[in-house]
Write an enzyme that holds these catalytic residues in place. Structure first.
Site, short mmCIF file in Angstrom:
data_model
loop_
_atom_site.label_atom_id
_atom_site.label_comp_id
_atom_site.label_asym_id
_atom_site.label_seq_id
_atom_site.Cartn_x
_atom_site.Cartn_y
_atom_site.Cartn_z
N GLY A 104 0.86 -1.18 0.00
CA GLY A 104 0.00 0.00 0.00
C GLY A 104 0.89 1.22 0.00
CB SER A 136 4.47 -3.55 -2.00
OG SER A 136 4.47 -2.28 -2.62
CB ALA A 137 4.13 -0.59 1.88
CD GLU A 162 5.12 -5.39 -10.11
OE1 GLU A 162 4.33 -6.15 -10.71
OE2 GLU A 162 4.77 -4.30 -9.64
CG HIS A 167 6.33 -2.40 -6.88
ND1 HIS A 167 5.27 -3.18 -7.29
CD2 HIS A 167 6.08 -2.09 -5.58
CE1 HIS A 167 4.42 -3.33 -6.28
NE2 HIS A 167 4.89 -2.69 -5.24
#
Length: 245
Positions: free
Chosen positions: A93, A126-127, A198, A163
């Site tokens: 997020g 991700s985050a 990714e 990413h």
């Protein structure tokens, strides 16, 4: 320590979040025996935290793992919930919102103690991978909140760019990802940055660092004054753990 740091949540062909790293997750759960997992969903902005918990529970169910996922946002005492958890998950997020919320709620110390001292397994994407670094300065996200906080969990001694995309978009005249990372290095010359594309992830287990890819993509190591280097999942990247930011 048993830490999985995924670049992202899904790649093409994935039905479930974290599906591309399913074998690693199954192995981690079986290795640690972790059944009670707490999900930290504070990075999620555009959907409900409860929906994110349900999404991760579906992944564990689809993998045939007898695990229960609860959301830290549901706990009356988040610190106590972390102490009671067998495993910690951190959703992707907005990294800025996630990191500031962890600081505001006094959760950075309890998470570090759980992971580093008690050996509670950690899975982030991700985050959730960004905050495993000393700081969140190599996130791709916009600082959409005021009072942004930079220091984070410091579970690994280097910066990560999830990413990671090595591309020049036609018609786009702004900086590429490589150029942005090189800007970071100009100001922070002693801090290497690891770009993980990714469908890839880093695994830190008992102080041993390894790189894994579901699609054959290499990681890219950026360091000041040097040409970027590529590493495949067959190559040793343990030297990165000797670095000190």
């Amino acid at each position: 320590m048993d830490i999985l740091m995924l670049s992202n949540g899904k790649i093409a062909g994935n039905e479930h979040v974290m599906g591309f790293a399913s074998e690693a997750i199954i192995e981690q759960v079986k290795r640690t025996g972790a059944k009670k997992w707490v999900l930290i969903p504070y990075a999620v902005i555009r959907s409900s935290h409860d929906d994110r918990v349900a999404m991760v529970q579906q992944t564990f169910d689809a993998l045939g793992l007898d695990c229960q996922v609860t959301g830290l946002h549901q706990a009356k005492d988040p610190v106590a919930a972390l102490k009671a958890a067998d495993g910690i998950l951190v959703s992707g997020g907005n990294t800025w919102v996630l990191n500031k919320t962890l600081h505001d709620l006094g959760l950075v110390g309890p998470i570090r103690k759980a992971v580093l001292d008690r050996g509670v397994p950690y899975i982030g994407w991700s985050a959730g991978t960004n905050i495993a670094c000393p700081t969140i300065r190599t996130t791709n996200d916009m600082p959409i909140i005021t009072g942004a906080v930079l220091p984070s969990l410091n579970l690994v001694p280097f910066q990560i760019n999830p990413h990671y995309l090595e591309a020049k978009v036609e018609g786009h005249n702004g900086e590429t990802r490589d150029e942005r990372i090189q800007e970071f290095l100009e100001v922070n010359q002693h801090e290497p940055v690891i770009g993980i594309p990714e469908g890839t992830w880093l695994h830190l287990h008992n102080d041993q660092l390894s790189y894994h890819s579901a699609n054959g993509k290499d990681l890219k190591l950026f360091s000041y004054g040097n040409e970027p280097l590529y590493y495949s999942e067959q190559q040793n990247i343990q030297f990165l753990m000797a670095h000190s930011c």
